[in-house]
Design a protein around this motif. Sequence first.
Motif, PDB file in Angstrom:
ATOM      1  N   MET A 100       0.859  -1.196   0.000  1.00 53.97           N
ATOM      2  CA  MET A 100       0.000   0.000   0.000  1.00 53.97           C
ATOM      3  C   MET A 100       0.888   1.236   0.000  1.00 53.97           C
ATOM      4  O   MET A 100       1.369   1.657   1.056  1.00 53.97           O
ATOM      5  N   ALA A 101       1.095   1.823  -1.192  1.00 60.03           N
ATOM      6  CA  ALA A 101       2.030   2.937  -1.312  1.00 60.03           C
ATOM      7  C   ALA A 101       1.367   4.283  -1.059  1.00 60.03           C
ATOM      8  O   ALA A 101       1.977   5.188  -0.488  1.00 60.03           O
ATOM      9  N   ILE A 102       0.126   4.409  -1.512  1.00 59.95           N
ATOM     10  CA  ILE A 102      -0.545   5.731  -1.474  1.00 59.95           C
ATOM     11  C   ILE A 102      -2.027   5.572  -1.141  1.00 59.95           C
ATOM     12  O   ILE A 102      -2.545   4.451  -1.096  1.00 59.95           O
ATOM     13  N   ASN A 103      -2.681   6.735  -0.970  1.00 57.90           N
ATOM     14  CA  ASN A 103      -4.135   6.766  -0.745  1.00 57.90           C
ATOM     15  C   ASN A 103      -4.579   5.895   0.417  1.00 57.90           C
ATOM     16  O   ASN A 103      -5.603   5.206   0.347  1.00 57.90           O
ATOM     17  N   ALA A 104      -3.811   5.921   1.470  1.00 54.94           N
ATOM     18  CA  ALA A 104      -4.158   5.192   2.693  1.00 54.94           C
ATOM     19  C   ALA A 104      -3.499   5.929   3.852  1.00 54.94           C
ATOM     20  O   ALA A 104      -2.580   6.731   3.643  1.00 54.94           O
ATOM     21  N   PRO A 105      -3.932   5.673   5.081  1.00 56.27           N
ATOM     22  CA  PRO A 105      -3.333   6.379   6.223  1.00 56.27           C
ATOM     23  C   PRO A 105      -1.844   6.088   6.359  1.00 56.27           C
ATOM     24  O   PRO A 105      -1.381   4.989   6.030  1.00 56.27           O
ATOM     25  N   ALA A 106      -1.102   7.076   6.864  1.00 59.39           N
ATOM     26  CA  ALA A 106       0.353   6.932   7.028  1.00 59.39           C
ATOM     27  C   ALA A 106       0.707   5.777   7.957  1.00 59.39           C
ATOM     28  O   ALA A 106       1.754   5.155   7.811  1.00 59.39           O
ATOM     29  N   TYR A 107      -0.206   5.470   8.920  1.00 59.02           N
ATOM     30  CA  TYR A 107       0.118   4.357   9.829  1.00 59.02           C
ATOM     31  C   TYR A 107       0.173   3.018   9.098  1.00 59.02           C
ATOM     32  O   TYR A 107       0.644   2.036   9.650  1.00 59.02           O
ATOM     33  N   LEU A 108      -0.304   2.979   7.848  1.00 55.88           N
ATOM     34  CA  LEU A 108      -0.127   1.773   7.024  1.00 55.88           C
ATOM     35  C   LEU A 108       0.962   1.963   5.974  1.00 55.88           C
ATOM     36  O   LEU A 108       1.867   1.143   5.846  1.00 55.88           O
ATOM     37  N   THR A 109       0.870   3.056   5.193  1.00 59.55           N
ATOM     38  CA  THR A 109       1.794   3.220   4.069  1.00 59.55           C
ATOM     39  C   THR A 109       3.259   3.252   4.522  1.00 59.55           C
ATOM     40  O   THR A 109       4.131   2.798   3.789  1.00 59.55           O
ATOM     41  N   ARG A 110       3.511   3.750   5.742  1.00 58.90           N
ATOM     42  CA  ARG A 110       4.913   3.853   6.169  1.00 58.90           C
ATOM     43  C   ARG A 110       5.562   2.480   6.345  1.00 58.90           C
ATOM     44  O   ARG A 110       6.769   2.350   6.310  1.00 58.90           O
ATOM     45  N   TYR A 111       4.743   1.447   6.520  1.00 58.65           N
ATOM     46  CA  TYR A 111       5.305   0.093   6.702  1.00 58.65           C
ATOM     47  C   TYR A 111       5.321  -0.732   5.409  1.00 58.65           C
ATOM     48  O   TYR A 111       5.849  -1.836   5.380  1.00 58.65           O
ATOM     49  N   SER A 112       4.684  -0.208   4.360  1.00 59.27           N
ATOM     50  CA  SER A 112       4.560  -0.991   3.126  1.00 59.27           C
ATOM     51  C   SER A 112       5.923  -1.215   2.465  1.00 59.27           C
ATOM     52  O   SER A 112       6.768  -0.321   2.437  1.00 59.27           O
TER      53      SER A 112
END
Length: 416
Positions: A155-167
């Motif tokens: 999940m690179a974009i268009n999602a909360p930072a608490y997810l994208t930062r770990y992708s």
Amino acid sequence: MLAAPVQLHRAAILNPLDPSSWNYREDGVCAVQKGSVLASGSVASMLAEFPKSELVEHDGVLLPGFTDLHCHWVQHAVRGAYSGELLQWLQEYIWPEEGRFVDEALARKQVKTFYSDMLRAGTVMGLSFSSVHRAATEVALAEMRGDWVVGNALMAINAPAYLTRYSQHEAEELNTFVENVSKEHYAITPRFAPNMRAQDLRVAGQIADAQNLLVQTHLAESRAELCWVKELFPEAESYTDVYDRAGLLGPRTVLAHCIEMSDAEWACLADRGSWVAHCPSSNEALGNSRMPLEKLREYGIPWALASDIGAGPSHSMLHVLQRFFAVHESAGLEVSATEGLYRATLAGAAAMGRAAVAGNLMPGKRADFIVMPGKPKAEDLTGWFRDLCEGKTEELERRPLETWLSGKRIEPQGVS
Ligand SMILES: [Zn+2]
């Protein structure tokens, strides 16, 4: 040297073969040696062939364990808890839930429940999305019971930072991830097009191709999603084309849903040999349209059934089968019990590249089987199978009497 011991399993035996046929023996024996099916046949012939073997009698119908071709193990605890339009459902409920899996201890606890519940419900293999987190995915691989393929959601974009930062979608980190996991049990897993830029999808496609990995993603589940993809990828001819341009479509690709599709897109999937994971209970629960089964048939696209928990309200493949029969029959299509069983077992195994080693009870395959209640006569078999799929989710999740993996019984069957 002594030959390895043989165990003879006596039961009614039902073996799916293809969409239109199964093999049924009212009283038969399945011989198991070193965790694999050795032979099966009549009681008299098997006792004569293997005279000094241990005999295990089952009071029910023995059939291969189920395959669930699309689910999210990180949503197991909240399966069926929320509904609503796809994008809103993701943003309001599912992404916050998946964000909790940054906690490795939580992941370890939840994945144990997931695997034991799956086995309790008779599912012995499948394809599953993890959260974005590296540790949660590694835990799902390390604690595996049955034969699963798991991938960390990209999940690179268009999602909360608490997810994208770990992708792990960047080429270098994704390559490193792949280097360190079992390739047999790992799938490249872009969550869906809206969470990725075209270049991220290309990276995913290149790594899957270079390493010959399975690919799993979502395609054309809802109309709102389709509109969003059109805005995000104006250069693409269709949603399917977004993945095709990235080199993500091939015979080792499994696409969940495929509802809002044009004929050109069906033709593209047929040409690429990609698989569809059909999730009827999930589609119903989120209020999406019926997946046009008639198109899969028209284009000869390979497909198998899947629970899609947590949108799907139950991980029971019996529940998935119940909804499969209901949604297509109410639309006037013919769907047979033989096809249902095949799509919930061998078809999914084939999609995972396991048709030679799993999915039914042919000699040489893993002895992964379940025992279901009843002892139907051959002429009542279809009715028995349809009845087996009736009932509430809680009942269906606990309907199998026994689950066996590689010739070993899973104990205790009562684990929830
Ligand atoms: Zn899904």
